[in-house]
Design a protein around this motif. Sequence first.
Motif, PDB file in Angstrom:
ATOM      1  N   LYS A   1      11.486 -11.764   6.740  1.00  0.00           N
ATOM      2  CA  LYS A   1      12.160 -11.498   5.482  1.00  0.00           C
ATOM      3  C   LYS A   1      11.149 -11.100   4.406  1.00  0.00           C
ATOM      4  N   ARG A   2      10.035 -11.797   4.358  1.00  0.00           N
ATOM      5  CA  ARG A   2       9.016 -11.465   3.348  1.00  0.00           C
ATOM      6  C   ARG A   2       8.421 -10.078   3.558  1.00  0.00           C
ATOM      7  N   ILE A   3       8.225  -9.724   4.803  1.00  0.00           N
ATOM      8  CA  ILE A   3       7.689  -8.389   5.099  1.00  0.00           C
ATOM      9  C   ILE A   3       8.653  -7.318   4.611  1.00  0.00           C
ATOM     10  N   ILE A   4       9.900  -7.507   4.839  1.00  0.00           N
ATOM     11  CA  ILE A   4      10.923  -6.554   4.381  1.00  0.00           C
ATOM     12  C   ILE A   4      10.904  -6.462   2.860  1.00  0.00           C
ATOM     13  N   GLN A   5      10.792  -7.590   2.192  1.00  0.00           N
ATOM     14  CA  GLN A   5      10.749  -7.605   0.725  1.00  0.00           C
ATOM     15  C   GLN A   5       9.497  -6.890   0.211  1.00  0.00           C
ATOM     16  N   LEU A   6       8.371  -7.153   0.841  1.00  0.00           N
ATOM     17  CA  LEU A   6       7.137  -6.480   0.416  1.00  0.00           C
ATOM     18  C   LEU A   6       7.210  -4.981   0.668  1.00  0.00           C
ATOM     19  N   ASN A   7       7.734  -4.581   1.795  1.00  0.00           N
ATOM     20  CA  ASN A   7       7.902  -3.151   2.069  1.00  0.00           C
ATOM     21  C   ASN A   7       8.833  -2.506   1.048  1.00  0.00           C
ATOM     22  N   ALA A   8       9.853  -3.217   0.639  1.00  0.00           N
ATOM     23  CA  ALA A   8      10.831  -2.689  -0.324  1.00  0.00           C
ATOM     24  C   ALA A   8      10.204  -2.384  -1.676  1.00  0.00           C
ATOM     25  N   ILE A   9       9.159  -3.114  -2.035  1.00  0.00           N
ATOM     26  CA  ILE A   9       8.504  -2.863  -3.333  1.00  0.00           C
ATOM     27  C   ILE A   9       7.254  -1.991  -3.188  1.00  0.00           C
ATOM     28  N   GLY A  10       7.052  -1.432  -1.998  1.00  0.00           N
ATOM     29  CA  GLY A  10       5.944  -0.503  -1.793  1.00  0.00           C
ATOM     30  C   GLY A  10       4.593  -1.163  -1.601  1.00  0.00           C
ATOM     31  N   PHE A  11       4.584  -2.370  -1.071  1.00  0.00           N
ATOM     32  CA  PHE A  11       3.333  -3.082  -0.836  1.00  0.00           C
ATOM     33  C   PHE A  11       2.430  -2.265   0.080  1.00  0.00           C
ATOM     34  N   GLU A  12       1.155  -2.166  -0.295  1.00  0.00           N
ATOM     35  CA  GLU A  12       0.182  -1.427   0.504  1.00  0.00           C
ATOM     36  C   GLU A  12      -0.475  -2.378   1.496  1.00  0.00           C
ATOM     37  N   TRP A  13      -0.196  -2.200   2.766  1.00  0.00           N
ATOM     38  CA  TRP A  13      -0.744  -3.072   3.799  1.00  0.00           C
ATOM     39  C   TRP A  13      -2.199  -2.740   4.087  1.00  0.00           C
ATOM     40  N   ASN A  14      -2.580  -1.511   3.886  1.00  0.00           N
ATOM     41  CA  ASN A  14      -3.955  -1.099   4.137  1.00  0.00           C
ATOM     42  C   ASN A  14      -4.425  -0.259   2.952  1.00  0.00           C
ATOM     43  N   PRO A  15      -4.853  -0.905   1.870  1.00  0.00           N
ATOM     44  CA  PRO A  15      -5.217  -0.161   0.662  1.00  0.00           C
ATOM     45  C   PRO A  15      -6.378   0.809   0.872  1.00  0.00           C
ATOM     46  N   HIS A  16      -7.292   0.501   1.771  1.00  0.00           N
ATOM     47  CA  HIS A  16      -8.408   1.426   2.020  1.00  0.00           C
ATOM     48  C   HIS A  16      -7.904   2.734   2.625  1.00  0.00           C
TER      49      HIS A  16
END
Length: 85
Positions: A1-16
Amino acid sequence: KRIIQLNAIGFEWNPHEENWKRYYEELKVFKTKNKHCNVPQSRKYNSLKSLSVWVSGQRQAYRRSILSKEKIQLLENIGFEWKLK
């Protein structure tokens, strides 16, 4: 659920990786305007400073054999020169 929420707000999993893509796109725009990928390092081109540093870093990573084959190919596809004349 948290992953879905983070993806929904455009969370960058690999900022580099995202940073690399952003500079690559910026270099493509520079190439379109200037017909080459050799971003000047002179102080008179201060607005290009960060792109210039990134380009220099790509050359250094290539020389040290730490740049992925995929990134090498992407850069070569737009006419990137590994050694300046």
